[in-house]
Design a protein around this motif. Structure first.
Motif, PDB file in Angstrom:
ATOM      1  N   ALA A  85       0.784  -1.239  -0.042  1.00 10.83           N
ATOM      2  CA  ALA A  85      -0.069  -0.024   0.129  1.00 10.83           C
ATOM      3  C   ALA A  85       0.848   1.255   0.006  1.00 10.83           C
ATOM      4  CB  ALA A  85      -0.943   0.164   1.207  1.00 10.83           C
ATOM      5  N   VAL A  86       1.941   1.312   0.782  1.00 14.33           N
ATOM      6  CA  VAL A  86       2.977   2.510   0.704  1.00 14.33           C
ATOM      7  C   VAL A  86       3.488   2.635  -0.478  1.00 14.33           C
ATOM      8  CG1 VAL A  86       4.886   3.411   2.128  1.00 14.33           C
ATOM      9  CG2 VAL A  86       3.111   2.293   3.252  1.00 14.33           C
ATOM     10  N   ALA A  87       3.886   1.509  -1.313  1.00 16.76           N
ATOM     11  CA  ALA A  87       4.456   1.473  -2.511  1.00 16.76           C
ATOM     12  C   ALA A  87       3.552   2.073  -3.646  1.00 16.76           C
ATOM     13  CB  ALA A  87       5.134   0.255  -2.869  1.00 16.76           C
ATOM     14  N   ARG A  88       2.219   1.732  -3.425  1.00 17.29           N
ATOM     15  CA  ARG A  88       1.342   2.288  -4.199  1.00 17.29           C
ATOM     16  C   ARG A  88       1.161   3.610  -4.093  1.00 17.29           C
ATOM     17  NH1 ARG A  88      -1.354  -2.316  -3.084  1.00 17.29           N
ATOM     18  NH2 ARG A  88      -2.891  -1.406  -1.584  1.00 17.29           N
ATOM     19  N   PHE A  89       1.253   4.265  -2.817  1.00 15.29           N
ATOM     20  CA  PHE A  89       0.943   5.636  -2.495  1.00 15.29           C
ATOM     21  C   PHE A  89       2.083   6.326  -3.195  1.00 15.29           C
ATOM     22  CE2 PHE A  89       1.616   9.321   0.237  1.00 15.29           C
ATOM     23  CZ  PHE A  89       0.391   9.810   0.443  1.00 15.29           C
ATOM     24  N   ILE A  90       3.283   6.030  -2.961  1.00 16.62           N
ATOM     25  CA  ILE A  90       4.474   6.525  -3.622  1.00 16.62           C
ATOM     26  C   ILE A  90       4.392   6.726  -5.099  1.00 16.62           C
ATOM     27  CG2 ILE A  90       7.150   6.367  -4.066  1.00 16.62           C
ATOM     28  CD1 ILE A  90       7.266   5.198  -1.184  1.00 16.62           C
ATOM     29  N   ALA A  91       4.136   5.518  -5.717  1.00 20.75           N
ATOM     30  CA  ALA A  91       3.795   5.318  -7.232  1.00 20.75           C
ATOM     31  C   ALA A  91       2.605   6.306  -7.693  1.00 20.75           C
ATOM     32  CB  ALA A  91       3.554   3.993  -7.733  1.00 20.75           C
ATOM     33  N   ASP A  92       1.646   6.677  -7.007  1.00 22.31           N
ATOM     34  CA  ASP A  92       0.839   7.811  -7.399  1.00 22.31           C
ATOM     35  C   ASP A  92       1.303   8.894  -7.150  1.00 22.31           C
ATOM     36  OD1 ASP A  92      -2.016   8.006  -8.051  1.00 22.31           O
ATOM     37  OD2 ASP A  92      -2.481   8.726  -6.009  1.00 22.31           O
ATOM     38  N   ALA A  93       1.968   9.054  -6.174  1.00 19.87           N
ATOM     39  CA  ALA A  93       2.493  10.417  -5.701  1.00 19.87           C
ATOM     40  C   ALA A  93       3.384  10.902  -7.101  1.00 19.87           C
ATOM     41  CB  ALA A  93       3.219  10.685  -4.507  1.00 19.87           C
ATOM     42  N   ALA A  94       4.281  10.052  -7.455  1.00 20.56           N
ATOM     43  CA  ALA A  94       5.469  10.360  -8.608  1.00 20.56           C
ATOM     44  C   ALA A  94       4.670  10.186  -9.955  1.00 20.56           C
ATOM     45  CB  ALA A  94       6.414   9.231  -8.416  1.00 20.56           C
ATOM     46  N   GLY A  95       3.410   9.376 -10.023  1.00 23.92           N
ATOM     47  CA  GLY A  95       2.847   9.398 -11.349  1.00 23.92           C
ATOM     48  C   GLY A  95       1.500  10.383 -11.436  1.00 23.92           C
TER      49      GLY A  95
END
Length: 177
Positions: A85-95
């Protein structure tokens, strides 16, 4: 019970619009593009409104950075504290939210040069500690530093990373990960 003051509500909405507009100006033009006039134009408010609520540009930048930290902490509260979930949050923030994330980091890094912004920049660390709950403060600091690094690396990448690429790194950073 007194009815809510309409002027206060309008003032709160106008302040919110000014802060959102400031972040959009930083996203589009960088901090150098922020002026009371550019923010007023972006917010669609009279040119005197930003100076009415925020007398100086530093006041405006501090308020924007504080508001932004609060917004990020609020959105992170809904994230399940698992590596995936944290990885998805980071990917969304950078995408999907790359522009906003870039603007937030630009304000965050400006605090290194402008001491008056530092308390607002540090605010997100304490907010994130609240979200994480009771844990080892050293582990939390390492996690936040690692997440900052991942976000900065993601922002300078030619293509935003995918959550599945970030998850193994986040697993190493998270206590018990």
């Amino acid at each position: 019970m007194r009815a809510p003051d309409g002027r206060r509500a309008r003032g709160d909405r106008r302040r919110q619009a000014i802060l959102e507009a400031t972040l959009r100006v930083v996203e589009r033009d960088g901090v150098a593009g922020v002026s009371h006039r550019s923010v007023a134009r972006e917010a669609g408010v009279p040119p005197t409104s930003p100076t009415y609520y925020y007398a100086t540009l530093d006041d405006l930048l501090i308020a924007t950075l504080t508001w932004s930290a609060d917004q990020m902490a609020t959105s992170f509260r809904s994230v399940d504290l698992t590596p995936a979930a944290v990885a998805r949050f980071i990917a969304d923030a950078a995408g999907a939210h790359r522009g906003r994330t870039l603007a937030e980091y630009e304000l965050y890094l400006l605090a290194a040069r402008r001491p008056e912004l530092r308390p607002a920049a540090r605010r997100w660390i304490s907010l994130m500690a609240d979200v994480a709950g009771p844990c080892d403060p050293v582990a939390l600091r390492a996690l936040l530093a690692g997440l900052d690094g991942l976000l900065i690396q993601a922002l300078i990448a030619d293509f935003p990373p995918m959550a599945q690429d970030l998850e193994p790194v986040v697993s190493l950073l998270m206590p018990g990960g």
